[in-house]
Every structure is written in structure tokens, then in C-alpha cells.
Design a protein around this motif. Structure first.
Motif, PDB file in Angstrom:
ATOM      1  N   ASP A   7      10.738 -20.800  24.364  1.00 15.48           N
ATOM      2  CA  ASP A   7      11.137 -19.184  24.196  1.00 15.48           C
ATOM      3  C   ASP A   7      12.086 -18.991  22.635  1.00 15.48           C
ATOM      4  OD1 ASP A   7       8.937 -18.242  25.337  1.00 15.48           O
ATOM      5  OD2 ASP A   7      10.090 -17.840  27.511  1.00 15.48           O
TER       6      ASP A   7
ATOM      7  N   PHE B 125      11.542 -16.545  19.692  1.00 18.59           N
ATOM      8  CA  PHE B 125      12.641 -15.886  19.406  1.00 18.59           C
ATOM      9  C   PHE B 125      12.711 -15.907  17.425  1.00 18.59           C
ATOM     10  CE2 PHE B 125      16.798 -14.831  18.784  1.00 18.59           C
ATOM     11  CZ  PHE B 125      16.903 -13.282  18.876  1.00 18.59           C
TER      12      PHE B 125
ATOM     13  N   THR C  79      12.213 -13.794  14.613  1.00 13.11           N
ATOM     14  CA  THR C  79      13.293 -13.024  13.853  1.00 13.11           C
ATOM     15  C   THR C  79      12.967 -13.609  12.192  1.00 13.11           C
ATOM     16  OG1 THR C  79      14.624 -13.863  15.889  1.00 13.11           O
ATOM     17  CG2 THR C  79      15.632 -13.437  13.426  1.00 13.11           C
TER      18      THR C  79
ATOM     19  N   VAL D  90       5.029  -8.761  20.940  1.00 16.35           N
ATOM     20  CA  VAL D  90       6.641  -9.894  20.398  1.00 16.35           C
ATOM     21  C   VAL D  90       5.962  -8.885  18.993  1.00 16.35           C
ATOM     22  CG1 VAL D  90       6.935 -12.003  18.895  1.00 16.35           C
ATOM     23  CG2 VAL D  90       6.381 -11.815  21.205  1.00 16.35           C
TER      24      VAL D  90
ATOM     25  N   PRO E 196      11.171 -12.983  24.546  1.00 17.89           N
ATOM     26  CA  PRO E 196      11.271 -12.675  23.227  1.00 17.89           C
ATOM     27  C   PRO E 196      10.970 -11.906  22.856  1.00 17.89           C
ATOM     28  CG  PRO E 196      10.295 -14.986  23.421  1.00 17.89           C
ATOM     29  CD  PRO E 196       9.706 -14.027  24.617  1.00 17.89           C
TER      30      PRO E 196
ATOM     31  N   LEU F 242      14.242  -9.093  20.665  1.00 18.90           N
ATOM     32  CA  LEU F 242      14.002  -8.498  19.633  1.00 18.90           C
ATOM     33  C   LEU F 242      14.597  -7.278  19.550  1.00 18.90           C
ATOM     34  CD1 LEU F 242      11.173 -10.557  18.357  1.00 18.90           C
ATOM     35  CD2 LEU F 242      13.080 -10.552  17.839  1.00 18.90           C
TER      36      LEU F 242
END
Length: 479
Positions: A29, A33, A37, A107, A162, A166
């Protein structure tokens, strides 16, 4: 100095927070992430970076009062682009969270929220720096980090997906600006709509080449993390991401702090003494950047085994050191290109060469991806990135330092700094094989040895600058 202090605090807290998020999410994960990012940073770069760069180049304490249309143009451009990004994130969220936070659309929504928060925070932080308001900048950074720890760590603990982490990252940066909005405002002034288009044109001509190059470098990072995931899975991408993030922060955090302070000094030199004085200041700045970044790179190499054993989560150990060593030369070259070489074209407002340098990086990185992963797997992707970034630095350096309008760097000072770094590296090399507790010896010995050489030989004029700052205080004390 508050700017540098804020960067040091920000770097340390981000380092700890990154390790904490990596531990809470786990390698797979965290790999997702980290990839998202990077996507958020790419979005922020494409949409907002040209405005942030324009703020650091065209906004100042004097402009704040005498030319209010500069701030008006920045604010309205940010507002329009921010609303566009917020709408896109809301659409993704509407489709995604009904399917669960692990869905791709969720996401993407979190990535958009993170990009918006980064953009809003970076813009207002740039305004504070351009005004040389160190107290406001330090407060903004400190508040953002407190909020990030609470919100991001809380999301990773209670909602370990994630998308939620975020979203928490974006919200923490946005809230920091909201809470300090009163201090960030400019004096009230009449909005001159007729100036808006011409002001945006100035920003675009200066900033768009720079953000096109920055976007290319972020795309390079995004592609490479995706390539690692494709060749070796998301777990390996998590190893790569943590090593890349930590190694990059070691170099770019201090480099960015120096650049934002030193470049503003060069801009001031241009305002008061003309272009030649500004270019001479840029050359002196380059020597100072090298004299401070090079020992950071050598020191990181020396402490890497101990650092890995002491603070890196156990699941990442081994690959962390391997990837960090492979990435270090390229990331050092990238930092030197951004903070020592690129200011030479920025001070002249001729920023097109940075796009060519970025294309060189993408081309060499692409060639490396076609060849190296076949033999080295995920490590080959790291080597391809080092090849691309090193090539870009060399090309832009050749462009700035040759030709009829070339800048002349103080090569004697740069050579002295390189020699001092070599001495430090040789002295620290035997300690790398010692247990992790040797870290307590490595850091002070390295700093003391390099500091002594800098002081004795006045490398990059650092001793002169330190004594000049201390002399007034001594005079006051004597009186």
C-alpha cells in the motif's frame, strides 16, 4: 535564517512521517501511496508551479505595496485552476468511494485533493519567502507539519488506505493556509482588470518553460516507479519509493532552502546594482550550494548502513541501502542542476534551456529502461534514473558555462570543497562497517572534519560570511 530553519524542521518531520506512513500502510500500500503522491506532485507542477515560480521572481515586499496587480494576477489564476482541480477530484470521488476506498477512482480523488493542498500551501509559502517574512514562513511550515502528523498518521491508523492518507495530506496543507490567512493577506488595493492578461503573460513566459521541465522530471519519477512495479511488483516499488524519497530529501531539502534564500539575494542584487552583479551573485551562490550539498551526499553515503539499521522499518532493510546507493549520484546531480546551474538561466529570464535538459533526462532514462532492467531488475530502473538525471545536469551545465554569455563559476572554491569532501569520505569509510551505534561517531566526526577544512581554507567564503555575521553582535556586546 528562519527560512533555512523551517526547511530543516520540515525535512526532519517529513522524514519521520514518511517512515511512520510506510510502517502503517505496509510495503504494497505504501508503494501505491508513493505512486499516487508522485502523481499529485505532477498535477501540482503542471497546474500551479508556473505561478509559484512567478511569485518568487516577481513578488516582493516592495511589489506588495507598489504593484498590487502582481498579487491580484497570482490569486485569480490560482483560484481558477484550483476550482477546476477541485471539481475533477469531486467527480472522481463521486464515482469511486461508493466502490470502496481501494478503488482506482477513490485514489484519483485523493490524489487530486493532495495536489490542490500542495499547490495552495506552496504558493502562500512562496509569498512569505519573497517578502522575507521568516517568522510567518516558519509558522506556516510548523502548523502544516503538526496538522500533517495528526491527520495523515490518523488516517493511516484508522483508515489504512492510500486514498484517505492522500486526502489527509491535502487537507493538512490547505488548513494551514486557512488558519494563517490574516497574516498572508496584502493591503487592500483596487483590482485593475486591464492588467490581468499582460500580468499572466509575464508569468507564462517566465514560468511555463520551468514547469514543463519540472513536470518532465516528475513524469520521469512516476514512470520509473511504475516500471519497478511492472517488473517486480508493488512491494518492490515500495522499496524503491522509500529509498528515492529519503535520498532525495537529504539533498533537495537543504538545496531548496539555499536556493530560495540565495536566489532572492541575486534578484535584489539585480534591482540595486544591475544584471552583471546578479550574475556574479549567482556564480558565488553556486559555489556555496556545492560546498554545502556535496558533504551532505558524502555524509549520507557514510551513515547509510547505520541509518538503515536504526530507523528504516525492518521490512524495507536491504533493498533500501541498495536502491539509495544507486540513486544517490543522479539525485545529487539533479540537486546541483536545480539549485546551482538553473539560476543562471532564471536570473536572465531565458528559461527555455531547462526544457532541453529535461528532454535529455527523459531520453537517457528511456534508453536505460529499455536495457538495464533486463539485467538488473528493479535496480536497473534506479540506474536508468541516475543516467538520465546526470546527463541532464551535464547538458545544462555545458549550456550555462560555455559560449559568449557564459557564467564563470569560482572553480577554485568548488575544487576546494570537492577535495574537502574526499578527505571526509576517506576518513569516514572505515566506520561504515561498524555497528549502527557508530552513527553517534560518524556524524560529529564528519561535520567536525569538513567544518575544520572549510574554516581553515575559507571554502566558498563560508568563514568570511560567518565572521561577518558574528562581528556586529560582538561589537554590540563590547559597547
Amino acid at each position: 535564517m528562519a527560512v533555512i530553519a523551517a526547511f530543516v524542521i520540515n525535512a526532519g518531520l517529513n522524514f519521520v512521517l514518511g517512515l511512520l506512513i510506510a510502517k502503517l500502510l505496509g510495503p504494497a500500500d505504501f508503494g501505491r501511496f508513493a505512486l499516487a503522491t508522485t502523481g499529485a506532485i505532477v498535477i501540482n507542477t503542471v497546474l500551479f508551479e508556473w505561478l509559484r515560480l512567478s511569485a518568487t521572481r516577481f513578488y516582493s515586499g516592495r511589489v506588495r505595496v507598489d504593484e498590487p496587480w502582481i498579487r491580484h494576477g497570482l490569486d485569480r489564476a490560482y483560484l481558477r485552476l484550483g476550482l477546476l482541480l477541485a471539481a475533477a477530484a469531486a467527480i472522481c470521488g463521486a464515482f469511486g468511494f461508493g466502490q470502496g476506498a481501494e478503488a482506482r477512482e477513490a485514489v484519483l480523488c485523493g490524489t487530486g485533493v493532495a495536489a490542490l493542498g500542495i499547490g495552495v500551501f506552496d504558493y502562500h509559502a512562496a509569498l512569505a519567502r519573497a517578502r522575507f517574512d521568516g517568522k510567518l514562513y516558519l509558522g506556516l511550515v510548523a502548523l502544516k507539519n503538526v496538522l500533517a502528523f495528526v491527520l495523515m498518521a490518523g488516517a493511516a491508523w484508522f483508515l489504512p488506505q492510500p486514498a484517505w492518507v492522500l486526502a489527509a495530506a491535502g487537507l493538512s496543507q490547505f488548513l494551514a493556509v486557512v488558519l494563517l490567512r490574516g497574516w498572508l493577506r496584502d493591503p487592500a488595493a483596487t483590482f485593475e482588470r486591464a492588467r490581468l492578461s499582460s500580468t499572466w503573460g509575464v508569468f507564462a513566459r517566465y514560468g511555463l518553460p520551468l514547469i514543463a521541465a519540472n513536470a518532465a522530471y516528475q513524469l520521469l519519477s512516476f514512470v520509473n516507479r511504475g516500471a519497478v512495479a511492472s517488473h517486480a511488483g508493488f512491494e518492490e516499488a515500495g522499496y524503491f519509493a522509500l529509498a528515492a524519497d529519503v535520498t532525495s530529501r537529504v539533498l533537495t531539502t537543504l538545496g531548496m532552502a539555499l536556493d530560495l534564500l540565495l536566489f532572492q539575494i541575486a534578484v535584489q542584487a539585480e534591482e540595486h546594482h544591475g544584471r552583471a552583479a546578479a550574475e556574479a551573485q549567482v556564480a558565488r551562490n553556486a559555489a556555496m550550494v556545492f560546498a554545502l550539498l556535496a558533504p551532505c551526499a558524502v555524509g549520507f553515503w557514510a551513515v547509510l548502513p547505520a541509518l538503515q539499521a536504526l530507523v528504516v522499518p525492518e521490512a524495507y532493510r536491504g533493498p533500501f541501502e541498495t536502491y539509495s546507493l544507486a540513486l544517490l549520484p543522479g539525485l545529487f546531480g539533479f540537486a546541483m542542476m536545480l539549485y546551482a546551474v538553473s539560476p543562471g538561466v532564471q536570473i536572465r529570464r531565458r528559461t527555455m534551456p531547462v526544457i532541453v535538459a529535461a528532454l535529455v533526462a527523459l531520453g537517457l532514462n528511456g534508453i536505460g529502461l529499455l536495457v538495464l532492467p533486463r539485467s538488473f531488475g528493479g535496480l536497473g530502473v534506479a540506474l536508468a534514473q541516475t543516467l538520465g538525471l546526470t546527463g541532464a545536469c551535464l547538458w545544462l551545465g555545458w549550456r550555462v558555462l560555455t559560449g559568449p554569455e557564459r557564467l564563470t563559476f569560482p572553480w577554485g572554491q568548488i575544487g576546494a570543497a570537492a577535495s574537502a569532501c574526499a578527505v571526509m569520505g576517506l576518513a569516514l569509510a572505515p566506520f561504515r562497517a561498524l555497528p549502527p551505534t557508530a552513527l553517534a561517531v560518524l556524524v560529529p566526526v564528519g561535520m567536525g572534519l569538513y567544518g575544520a577544512l572549510v574554516w581553515v581554507f575559507d571554502i566558498a567564503g563560508l568563514r568570511t560570511q560567518i565572521t561577518a555575521r558574528l562581528r556586529p553582535a560582538r561589537t554590540v556586546a563590547a559597547d
